[in-house]
Design a protein around this motif. Structure first.
Motif, PDB file in Angstrom:
ATOM      1  N   UNK A 195      33.540  32.339  38.301  1.00  0.00           N
ATOM      2  CA  UNK A 195      34.259  31.258  38.979  1.00  0.00           C
ATOM      3  C   UNK A 195      35.763  31.382  38.794  1.00  0.00           C
ATOM      4  N   UNK A 196      36.174  32.204  37.849  1.00  0.00           N
ATOM      5  CA  UNK A 196      37.609  32.408  37.616  1.00  0.00           C
ATOM      6  C   UNK A 196      38.174  33.539  38.472  1.00  0.00           C
ATOM      7  N   UNK A 197      37.404  34.633  38.645  1.00  0.00           N
ATOM      8  CA  UNK A 197      37.956  35.817  39.326  1.00  0.00           C
ATOM      9  C   UNK A 197      37.038  36.382  40.406  1.00  0.00           C
ATOM     10  N   UNK A 198      35.794  35.936  40.505  1.00  0.00           N
ATOM     11  CA  UNK A 198      34.826  36.531  41.414  1.00  0.00           C
ATOM     12  C   UNK A 198      33.864  37.412  40.635  1.00  0.00           C
ATOM     13  N   UNK A 199      33.025  38.164  41.367  1.00  0.00           N
ATOM     14  CA  UNK A 199      32.030  39.000  40.681  1.00  0.00           C
ATOM     15  C   UNK A 199      31.882  40.357  41.361  1.00  0.00           C
ATOM     16  N   UNK A 200      31.840  41.410  40.513  1.00  0.00           N
ATOM     17  CA  UNK A 200      31.491  42.744  40.976  1.00  0.00           C
ATOM     18  C   UNK A 200      32.373  43.249  42.097  1.00  0.00           C
ATOM     19  N   UNK A 201      31.720  43.627  43.212  1.00  0.00           N
ATOM     20  CA  UNK A 201      32.444  44.178  44.357  1.00  0.00           C
ATOM     21  C   UNK A 201      33.365  43.154  45.010  1.00  0.00           C
ATOM     22  N   UNK A 202      33.147  41.887  44.727  1.00  0.00           N
ATOM     23  CA  UNK A 202      33.883  40.833  45.434  1.00  0.00           C
ATOM     24  C   UNK A 202      34.922  40.146  44.547  1.00  0.00           C
ATOM     25  N   UNK A 203      35.293  40.789  43.446  1.00  0.00           N
ATOM     26  CA  UNK A 203      36.367  40.237  42.621  1.00  0.00           C
ATOM     27  C   UNK A 203      37.640  40.136  43.467  1.00  0.00           C
ATOM     28  N   UNK A 204      38.330  39.019  43.336  1.00  0.00           N
ATOM     29  CA  UNK A 204      39.586  38.805  44.068  1.00  0.00           C
ATOM     30  C   UNK A 204      40.734  39.308  43.192  1.00  0.00           C
ATOM     31  N   UNK A 205      41.388  40.409  43.576  1.00  0.00           N
ATOM     32  CA  UNK A 205      42.414  40.996  42.708  1.00  0.00           C
ATOM     33  C   UNK A 205      43.522  40.022  42.321  1.00  0.00           C
ATOM     34  N   UNK A 206      43.959  39.190  43.257  1.00  0.00           N
ATOM     35  CA  UNK A 206      45.020  38.224  42.923  1.00  0.00           C
ATOM     36  C   UNK A 206      44.567  37.274  41.822  1.00  0.00           C
ATOM     37  N   UNK A 207      43.314  36.794  41.924  1.00  0.00           N
ATOM     38  CA  UNK A 207      42.784  35.898  40.887  1.00  0.00           C
ATOM     39  C   UNK A 207      42.592  36.641  39.576  1.00  0.00           C
ATOM     40  N   UNK A 208      42.216  37.919  39.654  1.00  0.00           N
ATOM     41  CA  UNK A 208      42.012  38.745  38.464  1.00  0.00           C
ATOM     42  C   UNK A 208      43.299  38.880  37.671  1.00  0.00           C
ATOM     43  N   UNK A 209      44.362  39.313  38.324  1.00  0.00           N
ATOM     44  CA  UNK A 209      45.621  39.558  37.618  1.00  0.00           C
ATOM     45  C   UNK A 209      46.290  38.250  37.198  1.00  0.00           C
ATOM     46  N   UNK A 210      46.113  37.214  38.004  1.00  0.00           N
ATOM     47  CA  UNK A 210      46.679  35.909  37.640  1.00  0.00           C
ATOM     48  C   UNK A 210      46.044  35.377  36.371  1.00  0.00           C
ATOM     49  N   UNK A 211      44.737  35.492  36.273  1.00  0.00           N
ATOM     50  CA  UNK A 211      44.031  35.016  35.081  1.00  0.00           C
ATOM     51  C   UNK A 211      44.420  35.859  33.862  1.00  0.00           C
ATOM     52  N   UNK A 212      44.491  37.173  34.032  1.00  0.00           N
ATOM     53  CA  UNK A 212      44.832  38.051  32.915  1.00  0.00           C
ATOM     54  C   UNK A 212      46.250  37.804  32.411  1.00  0.00           C
ATOM     55  N   UNK A 213      47.168  37.467  33.321  1.00  0.00           N
ATOM     56  CA  UNK A 213      48.552  37.207  32.931  1.00  0.00           C
ATOM     57  C   UNK A 213      48.656  36.011  31.995  1.00  0.00           C
ATOM     58  N   UNK A 214      47.799  35.010  32.202  1.00  0.00           N
ATOM     59  CA  UNK A 214      47.863  33.781  31.406  1.00  0.00           C
ATOM     60  C   UNK A 214      47.009  33.879  30.149  1.00  0.00           C
TER      61      UNK A 214
END
Length: 466
Positions: A195-214
């Protein structure tokens, strides 16, 4: 000169007079008591009708005060006080204290994405789960004072769907809910959820890097209580984007080749690892009896079998902790236990949310794993059933309204019986409930009770918000 004769009292009359005086003196206190009793009883008899017609509003004010204090404050503290940090009998805790870790899964704060609601209904959907988690978070820190806290992902319900501005608002809300009481003493670790970044093939890169930054890296290793705590991004590993999963793959390779650090390893993964269909989750599960494979839009119930085997072969964990399912599940991968932790929110479909209490005890100063005892212990701690509390409020509300209406009706009927016959006949032609006097009486009694209940309720909320 003849003297007039005087009647001399007889001896018997003198004795009788003395006896009467003595009796009067003896009975005087009883006479006084009798008079006082009559003075006290006569007003009670005159006010008997007033006593019988007295409203139950005062009683319900007391009942609502106790009900709200119990339902909003004490039951939350009581549910946690029934839990305790687990320990094994073989541990010598007088010489070395275990390290205590609180494991929280899927707080998943409600947002605009959750139910598609708007306006006041959406605000209510957010506020009440937030307050529930806030109360339990404060009690968790006060009662257990953990040495570390781990969130197993799904911090927000629609985190992956939100734009940057809205995500920043929800991040502020999350941090306000989970304010650490001792941020220096008690480190907090985070995993990302689907629910934070998506799953597997459908991970949303913007959400991925945004979450990792924080929140920091998704795959990492840290040490707690002479145990290696390994957070692994199994969500990215389930996809084919090498840029997103390279950190997780490097960590797995490093652990597989590492022969110097052999502390017991505890694996953290948001999504549970694969297990055969219908594998029983044990008696502590609330709904169903197993977690079976399934997939849909941005979710998958279990990591696939091949990846699960690869993870087990490379990391070789002694214990696995997972989330995502919202309900408790305890299984064995051979001899390795995996615990899926309850959601921390009552809005996620289980009657009793909860968290996990994990104790780590490995007093050896070297990295040897040759111990003759288990180095960790865990236990589930259940939180209050919020829906049951609301049902109790509804039942009490219905009982309050029924009693107030009934008492007001009987009071008006009783007053009408005291009127002259001709006026009483005129009154019987009117329905009591259609009179303005009846509804004014109801409004006053209910208003007084509601005011007291609102003040107590508001005070309970302010207590946890400040």
């Amino acid at each position: 000169m003849q003297q007039s004769s005087q009647t001399q009292p007889s001896t018997s009359s003198i004795a009788r007079s003395c006896a009467n005086n003595i009796l009067a003196i003896f009975l005087f206190p009883f006479h006084v008591i009798s008079k006082i009793t009559q003075k006290l009883l006569n007003p009670a008899k005159r006010n008997q009708r007033r006593i019988h017609s007295r409203s139950p509003a005062f009683t319900f004010k007391i009942i609502w005060t106790f009900a709200l204090l119990i339902g909003e404050v004490f039951i939350f503290s009581y549910s946690m006080q029934k839990c305790s940090w687990p320990e094994h009998e073989s541990w010598n805790t007088t010489a070395t204290e275990p390290v205590h870790v609180a494991i929280i899964a899927d707080p998943q704060i409600i947002d605009d994405y959750s139910y598609g609601r708007t306006g006041i209904l959406q605000k209510i959907s957010e506020i009440y789960p937030d307050m529930y988690m806030r109360k339990n978070w404060i009690n968790l820190q006060h009662i257990f004072d953990p040495d570390a806290i781990i969130f197993l992902g799904d911090l927000m319900d629609g985190g992956r769907e939100l734009d940057d501005n809205k995500w920043d608002e929800e991040l502020h809300r999350f941090r306000h809910l989970f304010i650490p009481e001792k941020p220096i003493k008690t480190p907090t670790f985070y995993l990302a959820g689907n629910h934070d970044i998506g799953f597997g093939e459908h991970i949303i890169p913007e959400a991925f890097y945004r979450f990792r930054k924080v929140f920091g890296a998704f795959s990492y290793m840290t040490k707690l209580g002479n145990h290696s705590i390994i957070a692994l991004d199994t969500i990215a590993l389930s996809g084919s984007n090498n840029n997103l999963k390279k950190d997780a793959k490097k960590l797995m390779q490093r652990l597989n080749n590492d022969t110097t650090n052999s502390f017991p390893r505890i694996l953290l993964t948001h999504v549970p690892l694969y297990r055969p269909p219908n594998t029983d989750c044990g008696p502590l599960r609330q709904k169903g009896h197993s977690i079976n494979q399934g997939a849909g839009h941005q979710y998958q119930n279990l990591i696939v079998e091949s990846l699960s085997n690869d993870i087990m072969d490379n990391i070789k964990p002694s214990l696995i902790l997972s989330g995502d399912d919202h309900d408790y599940c305890e299984i064995l991968h051979g001899e390795i236990p995996e615990i899926t932790v309850n959601t921390f929110s009552f809005a996620m479909g289980v009657n009793r949310p909860g968290f996990l209490l994990l104790s780590l005890y490995n007093p050896s100063n070297d990295n040897s794993t040759e111990t003759n005892f288990t180095t960790f212990a865990y236990s589930q701690c259940l939180l209050p059933n919020q829906i049951r509390i609301y049902i109790w409020y509804i039942i009490l509300f219905i009982a309050t309204i029924f009693c107030i209406f009934s008492q007001a009706f009987l009071k008006l009927r009783r007053n009408s019986e005291m009127l002259p016959i001709w006026h009483r006949y005129h009154q019987k032609r009117k329905w009591t409930i259609f009179t303005s006097q009846y509804w004014k009486m109801i409004a006053k009694e209910v208003g007084d009770i509601a005011l007291i209940a609102f003040i107590i309720y508001l005070g309970c909320w302010i207590w946890f918000l400040i």
